[in-house]
Write a protein that holds these residues in place. Sequence first.
Motif, PDB file in Angstrom:
ATOM      1  N   TYR A  59       0.843  -1.202   0.000  1.00  0.00           N
ATOM      2  CA  TYR A  59       0.000   0.000   0.000  1.00  0.00           C
ATOM      3  C   TYR A  59       0.874   1.246   0.000  1.00  0.00           C
ATOM      4  CZ  TYR A  59      -2.157   4.037   2.098  1.00  0.00           C
ATOM      5  OH  TYR A  59      -2.522   5.335   2.364  1.00  0.00           O
ATOM      6  N   PHE A  60       1.875   1.278   0.893  1.00  0.00           N
ATOM      7  CA  PHE A  60       2.747   2.450   0.959  1.00  0.00           C
ATOM      8  C   PHE A  60       3.443   2.704  -0.378  1.00  0.00           C
ATOM      9  CE2 PHE A  60       3.021   1.578   5.711  1.00  0.00           C
ATOM     10  CZ  PHE A  60       2.293   2.705   6.057  1.00  0.00           C
ATOM     11  N   ASN A  61       3.965   1.630  -0.994  1.00  0.00           N
ATOM     12  CA  ASN A  61       4.801   1.805  -2.181  1.00  0.00           C
ATOM     13  C   ASN A  61       4.024   1.851  -3.488  1.00  0.00           C
ATOM     14  OD1 ASN A  61       7.936   1.627  -1.563  1.00  0.00           O
ATOM     15  ND2 ASN A  61       6.841   0.437  -0.032  1.00  0.00           N
ATOM     16  N   PHE A  62       2.945   1.078  -3.570  1.00  0.00           N
ATOM     17  CA  PHE A  62       2.153   1.091  -4.798  1.00  0.00           C
ATOM     18  C   PHE A  62       1.205   2.285  -4.846  1.00  0.00           C
ATOM     19  CE2 PHE A  62       3.788  -3.088  -5.111  1.00  0.00           C
ATOM     20  CZ  PHE A  62       3.586  -3.554  -6.406  1.00  0.00           C
ATOM     21  N   VAL A  63       0.808   2.803  -3.673  1.00  0.00           N
ATOM     22  CA  VAL A  63      -0.220   3.842  -3.635  1.00  0.00           C
ATOM     23  C   VAL A  63       0.274   5.132  -2.977  1.00  0.00           C
ATOM     24  CG1 VAL A  63      -2.564   4.421  -2.901  1.00  0.00           C
ATOM     25  CG2 VAL A  63      -2.035   2.072  -3.584  1.00  0.00           C
ATOM     26  N   GLN A  64       0.511   5.090  -1.660  1.00  0.00           N
ATOM     27  CA  GLN A  64       0.701   6.339  -0.914  1.00  0.00           C
ATOM     28  C   GLN A  64       1.915   7.143  -1.377  1.00  0.00           C
ATOM     29  OE1 GLN A  64      -0.069   6.439   3.411  1.00  0.00           O
ATOM     30  NE2 GLN A  64       1.916   7.442   3.630  1.00  0.00           N
ATOM     31  N   ILE A  65       3.087   6.519  -1.441  1.00  0.00           N
ATOM     32  CA  ILE A  65       4.299   7.254  -1.821  1.00  0.00           C
ATOM     33  C   ILE A  65       4.176   7.810  -3.238  1.00  0.00           C
ATOM     34  CG2 ILE A  65       6.777   7.024  -2.267  1.00  0.00           C
ATOM     35  CD1 ILE A  65       6.875   4.966   0.015  1.00  0.00           C
ATOM     36  N   ARG A  66       3.594   7.036  -4.134  1.00  0.00           N
ATOM     37  CA  ARG A  66       3.474   7.463  -5.530  1.00  0.00           C
ATOM     38  C   ARG A  66       2.450   8.583  -5.705  1.00  0.00           C
ATOM     39  NH1 ARG A  66       1.084   3.973  -8.267  1.00  0.00           N
ATOM     40  NH2 ARG A  66       1.728   4.766 -10.309  1.00  0.00           N
ATOM     41  N   VAL A  67       1.379   8.553  -4.915  1.00  0.00           N
ATOM     42  CA  VAL A  67       0.279   9.504  -5.106  1.00  0.00           C
ATOM     43  C   VAL A  67       0.465  10.791  -4.308  1.00  0.00           C
ATOM     44  CG1 VAL A  67      -2.225   9.823  -4.804  1.00  0.00           C
ATOM     45  CG2 VAL A  67      -1.342   7.662  -5.694  1.00  0.00           C
ATOM     46  N   MET A  68       1.224  10.734  -3.216  1.00  0.00           N
ATOM     47  CA  MET A  68       1.380  11.913  -2.352  1.00  0.00           C
ATOM     48  C   MET A  68       1.785  13.184  -3.097  1.00  0.00           C
ATOM     49  SD  MET A  68       0.515  11.813   0.862  1.00  0.00           S
ATOM     50  CE  MET A  68       1.524  12.940   1.812  1.00  0.00           C
ATOM     51  N   PRO A  69       2.719  13.139  -4.063  1.00  0.00           N
ATOM     52  CA  PRO A  69       3.088  14.378  -4.762  1.00  0.00           C
ATOM     53  C   PRO A  69       1.924  15.013  -5.525  1.00  0.00           C
ATOM     54  CG  PRO A  69       4.775  12.706  -5.095  1.00  0.00           C
ATOM     55  CD  PRO A  69       3.604  12.020  -4.451  1.00  0.00           C
ATOM     56  N   GLN A  70       0.898  14.225  -5.867  1.00  0.00           N
ATOM     57  CA  GLN A  70      -0.239  14.752  -6.621  1.00  0.00           C
ATOM     58  C   GLN A  70      -1.339  15.327  -5.727  1.00  0.00           C
ATOM     59  OE1 GLN A  70      -1.606  11.581  -9.268  1.00  0.00           O
ATOM     60  NE2 GLN A  70       0.452  10.711  -9.263  1.00  0.00           N
ATOM     61  N   ILE A  71      -1.246  15.080  -4.422  1.00  0.00           N
ATOM     62  CA  ILE A  71      -2.279  15.539  -3.501  1.00  0.00           C
ATOM     63  C   ILE A  71      -2.065  17.021  -3.200  1.00  0.00           C
ATOM     64  CG2 ILE A  71      -3.258  15.256  -1.193  1.00  0.00           C
ATOM     65  CD1 ILE A  71      -2.417  12.338  -1.277  1.00  0.00           C
ATOM     66  N   PRO A  72      -3.099  17.847  -3.296  1.00  0.00           N
ATOM     67  CA  PRO A  72      -2.955  19.266  -2.957  1.00  0.00           C
ATOM     68  C   PRO A  72      -2.415  19.444  -1.540  1.00  0.00           C
ATOM     69  CG  PRO A  72      -5.067  18.862  -4.024  1.00  0.00           C
ATOM     70  CD  PRO A  72      -4.453  17.515  -3.762  1.00  0.00           C
ATOM     71  N   ALA A  73      -1.606  20.491  -1.342  1.00  0.00           N
ATOM     72  CA  ALA A  73      -0.923  20.714  -0.067  1.00  0.00           C
ATOM     73  C   ALA A  73      -1.884  20.758   1.109  1.00  0.00           C
ATOM     74  CB  ALA A  73      -0.101  21.995  -0.131  1.00  0.00           C
ATOM     75  N   GLU A  74      -3.067  21.351   0.901  1.00  0.00           N
ATOM     76  CA  GLU A  74      -4.007  21.486   2.008  1.00  0.00           C
ATOM     77  C   GLU A  74      -4.642  20.159   2.418  1.00  0.00           C
ATOM     78  OE1 GLU A  74      -6.348  22.403  -1.797  1.00  0.00           O
ATOM     79  OE2 GLU A  74      -4.342  22.799  -0.966  1.00  0.00           O
ATOM     80  N   LEU A  75      -4.536  19.141   1.553  1.00  0.00           N
ATOM     81  CA  LEU A  75      -5.111  17.837   1.870  1.00  0.00           C
ATOM     82  C   LEU A  75      -4.089  16.846   2.439  1.00  0.00           C
ATOM     83  CD1 LEU A  75      -7.433  17.295  -1.242  1.00  0.00           C
ATOM     84  CD2 LEU A  75      -8.039  18.210   1.002  1.00  0.00           C
ATOM     85  N   LYS A  76      -2.802  17.129   2.270  1.00  0.00           N
ATOM     86  CA  LYS A  76      -1.768  16.195   2.710  1.00  0.00           C
ATOM     87  C   LYS A  76      -1.790  15.911   4.214  1.00  0.00           C
ATOM     88  CE  LYS A  76       1.447  16.747  -1.108  1.00  0.00           C
ATOM     89  NZ  LYS A  76       2.787  17.151  -1.561  1.00  0.00           N
ATOM     90  N   PRO A  77      -2.121  16.906   5.067  1.00  0.00           N
ATOM     91  CA  PRO A  77      -2.169  16.590   6.504  1.00  0.00           C
ATOM     92  C   PRO A  77      -3.138  15.472   6.865  1.00  0.00           C
ATOM     93  CG  PRO A  77      -2.103  18.962   6.181  1.00  0.00           C
ATOM     94  CD  PRO A  77      -2.287  18.343   4.821  1.00  0.00           C
ATOM     95  N   ALA A  78      -4.175  15.274   6.068  1.00  0.00           N
ATOM     96  CA  ALA A  78      -5.112  14.181   6.349  1.00  0.00           C
ATOM     97  C   ALA A  78      -4.403  12.833   6.263  1.00  0.00           C
ATOM     98  CB  ALA A  78      -6.282  14.224   5.371  1.00  0.00           C
ATOM     99  N   VAL A  79      -3.454  12.724   5.320  1.00  0.00           N
ATOM    100  CA  VAL A  79      -2.684  11.487   5.187  1.00  0.00           C
ATOM    101  C   VAL A  79      -1.626  11.401   6.274  1.00  0.00           C
ATOM    102  CG1 VAL A  79      -1.148  10.161   3.689  1.00  0.00           C
ATOM    103  CG2 VAL A  79      -3.088  11.401   2.700  1.00  0.00           C
ATOM    104  N   SER A  80      -0.845  12.467   6.442  1.00  0.00           N
ATOM    105  CA  SER A  80       0.293  12.421   7.364  1.00  0.00           C
ATOM    106  C   SER A  80      -0.111  12.389   8.834  1.00  0.00           C
ATOM    107  CB  SER A  80       1.222  13.605   7.099  1.00  0.00           C
ATOM    108  OG  SER A  80       0.541  14.830   7.297  1.00  0.00           O
ATOM    109  N   LYS A  81      -1.269  12.943   9.171  1.00  0.00           N
ATOM    110  CA  LYS A  81      -1.681  12.999  10.573  1.00  0.00           C
ATOM    111  C   LYS A  81      -2.613  11.866  10.982  1.00  0.00           C
ATOM    112  CE  LYS A  81      -1.140  17.969  11.336  1.00  0.00           C
ATOM    113  NZ  LYS A  81      -1.812  19.234  11.747  1.00  0.00           N
TER     114      LYS A  81
END
Length: 204
Positions: A59-81
Amino acid sequence: MSGLLSNFRNTIIVSFVLALVIVLGYGHGPQGHDAVYFQAVFRWLHVWFGILWIGLLYYFNFVQIRVMPQIPAELKPAVSKYIAPEALFWFRWAALATWIMGVILAFSRGYLAEAATLGLWGGYTPGVDMGFTFIGTGMWLATVMFLNVWGVIWPNQKRALGIIEVDADAKAKAARTAMLFSRINTLLSIPMLATMAMHQTIFG
């Protein structure tokens, strides 16, 4: 049924209850509760924890790490927190449980020393000890992966996610280190799984 399935905890509890009925049912077979029965229980737990561990690694390598750069900055805290810390909790404890169950299984089946030495324990006989070389290789790959999780990935993820407060440069460095070691584990996982799956079929 929808009430049951809407609650994750209850779903898992019922699933384990059903699994335990099956596990106990196997104990009423011809072999009873002998050593082979408990080896089967250890293998079931080893596989289940392994699926949880490697599934989250993928999940981390196929999805999260690859998709994180495409997520708008204001939405990234939902993933990281919220998402990443929860996923990392199950990820690291599943890694530990998988490794422990694997060691218990190898010990209970009497080949831990042979596998740990890649078949060299007591002298190597070509052909005869080849199975220990393969399963031992898989066990060492899994051990490296397990040590990466607890020794490198998790400590660096705590910095990257802000669980441990560090400055921006240290956070960026920790995030990259965690990513690289996660990729190392992904790289090692496929040959590791090949040894585990094929050994059981050919030498099991």
